[in-house]
Design a protein around this motif. Structure first.
Motif, mmCIF file in Angstrom:
data_model
loop_
_atom_site.group_PDB
_atom_site.id
_atom_site.type_symbol
_atom_site.label_atom_id
_atom_site.label_comp_id
_atom_site.label_asym_id
_atom_site.label_seq_id
_atom_site.Cartn_x
_atom_site.Cartn_y
_atom_site.Cartn_z
ATOM 1 N N VAL A 265 45.129 36.713 34.848
ATOM 2 C CA VAL A 265 44.318 37.748 34.211
ATOM 3 C C VAL A 265 42.863 37.538 34.592
ATOM 4 O O VAL A 265 42.373 36.407 34.598
ATOM 5 C CB VAL A 265 44.454 37.671 32.664
ATOM 6 C CG1 VAL A 265 43.488 38.623 31.998
ATOM 7 C CG2 VAL A 265 45.872 37.978 32.225
ATOM 8 N N PHE B 141 46.520 41.184 35.996
ATOM 9 C CA PHE B 141 46.100 42.059 34.905
ATOM 10 C C PHE B 141 44.591 41.939 34.781
ATOM 11 O O PHE B 141 44.068 40.835 34.670
ATOM 12 C CB PHE B 141 46.770 41.644 33.580
ATOM 13 C CG PHE B 141 48.118 42.270 33.359
ATOM 14 C CD1 PHE B 141 49.061 42.300 34.374
ATOM 15 C CD2 PHE B 141 48.455 42.819 32.128
ATOM 16 C CE1 PHE B 141 50.313 42.872 34.174
ATOM 17 C CE2 PHE B 141 49.709 43.391 31.910
ATOM 18 C CZ PHE B 141 50.638 43.419 32.927
ATOM 19 N N ALA C 143 51.723 38.921 32.929
ATOM 20 C CA ALA C 143 50.851 38.700 34.089
ATOM 21 C C ALA C 143 51.029 37.312 34.681
ATOM 22 O O ALA C 143 51.413 36.377 33.982
ATOM 23 C CB ALA C 143 49.402 38.881 33.666
ATOM 24 N N SER D 120 48.502 40.122 27.418
ATOM 25 C CA SER D 120 48.962 40.270 28.806
ATOM 26 C C SER D 120 49.733 39.057 29.305
ATOM 27 O O SER D 120 50.359 39.109 30.356
ATOM 28 C CB SER D 120 47.767 40.451 29.746
ATOM 29 O OG SER D 120 46.950 41.496 29.353
ATOM 30 N N SER E 170 50.659 45.480 39.235
ATOM 31 C CA SER E 170 49.504 44.945 38.515
ATOM 32 C C SER E 170 48.954 46.009 37.579
ATOM 33 O O SER E 170 49.221 47.194 37.759
ATOM 34 C CB SER E 170 48.422 44.516 39.510
ATOM 35 O OG SER E 170 48.886 43.428 40.272
#
Ligand code: UDP
Ligand code: MG
Length: 328
Positions: free
Chosen positions: A101, A9, A98, A94, A45
């Protein structure tokens, strides 16, 4: 070493970035497509744009893009909460979906090509990867000097800050979980993240000129960040006050003895200048040190209120199928 490629992310804080955002989104989208194509990151993603209470078309640009391209997600703050909070929100929101990040500025002054290195370090098993700028050539002289003075001060005060590390960094899901446990609103991520530990490494990147628009970091925003940096990372200024107080007491003792000798020799008026000078000095130091203590008390006051660090007004999140990722 990790064997599974990550779901990446990318988080972009955006504050009045209408001039550059569309172009930046395009560049990042192309980069992400490239990374997916090269088998370096998973094909689900995402790119998360956090609108930090912009007053221009920033949110419209984000919303439009997110509605046509599933890769883009958007969060809109209810007002301007500042760069650090925008990054934090993007990362925390996120973290369940994820594997890692990366945060990057909307003006893409930080070179997106470094993303490959970030991912490579992640694959080597790092949970934190810091982006370090190669030089400060593109910065104006004023910013260069203040930034260097700031890092020097931070080191003197004993805070663990990696010099010239930008807010261009990668955190793994594990590191993000740890970050979520830090409740402070006095946020200075560059100082905070090194204190978390974890296996970490650095990646060097080139800094480019802003492609459009003005710097959104006004002088007052910069000063606030520096103040947060100092007061959130170190209580050493308070210790210095105690030392300073002791020094002044000692000085006063010496001066007292000296003036007693003067008095005994019948030269009473002579010390007048010294007295006035000392009076000013001590008065000044008093104000300064009281102010400094007040600063910490003020910051403590803000902390104990436990107010939310940001409020999300709108979010374009679930429409993109990202919610299902939460369950995996
Ligand atoms: N930014 C933000 N909130 C603010 C100020 C800045 O989200 O209150 C964002 C801005 O949109 C950009 C990043 O923070 O993506 C860095 O800002 P900028 O490029 O203006 O700072 P500089 O590179 O001049 O230090
Ligand atoms: Mg910038």
């Amino acid at each position: 070493m990790r064997d599974k490629i990550p779901r990446l992310f990318i988080v972009i804080p955006c504050y009045n970035e209408e001039e550059v955002l569309e172009e930046s989104m395009k560049i990042l989208r192309d980069k992400l497509t490239g990374l997916i194509g090269a088998g370096k990151v998973k094909d689900d993603s995402r790119i998360v744009c956090v609108d930090d209470g912009s007053r221009d078309r920033t949110w419209d640009i984000i919303a439009k893009r997110a509605s046509t391209d599933d890769v883009f997600l958007g969060l809109k703050f209810s007002r301007n909460y500042g760069h650090q909070n925008a990054i934090l929100a993007g990362m925390l929101e996120s973290r369940k979906a994820a594997d890692c990040v990366v945060t990057i500025d909307a003006d893409l002054q930080q070179d997106v090509e470094a993303l490959d290195d970030f991912i490579a370090k992640y694959m080597e098993g790092c949970d934190v990867v810091y982006g370090i700028r190669n030089d400060r050539d593109t910065d104006k002289a004023g910013k260069k000097i203040t930034a260097e003075a700031f890092y020097m001060l931070m080191r003197l005060l004993g805070a663990k800050v990696i010099p010239n590390s930008a807010d261009y960094r990668l955190l793994s899901a594990k590191a993000l979980e740890a970050l979520a446990d830090y409740p402070e609103s006095n946020l200075f991520l560059r100082g905070l993240i090194p204190t978390m530990g974890f296996k970490s490494d650095v990646v060097y990147f080139d800094v480019k000129d802003r492609t459009g628009g003005q710097s959104k970091y006004t002088l007052s925003k910069m000063l606030n960040l520096a103040l947060d940096g100092i007061t959130s990372m170190s209580t050493r200024p308070l210790e210095l006050i105690v030392v300073l107080g002791l020094v002044f007491c000692l000085m006063a003792l010496v001066i007292f003895i000296l003036s007693m000798i003067d008095w005994a020799r019948g030269m009473v008026v002579q010390g007048w200048t010294t007295t006035v000078a000392l009076l000013c000095l001590i008065g000044g130091m008093n104000l300064l040190t009281n102010g400094l203590v007040g600063l910490y008390v003020g910051k403590t006051y803000i902390e104990i209120k436990h107010r939310p660090r940001y409020i999300i007004d709108q979010s374009i999140w679930d429409g993109s199928g990202v919610l299902e990722l939460y369950d995996q």
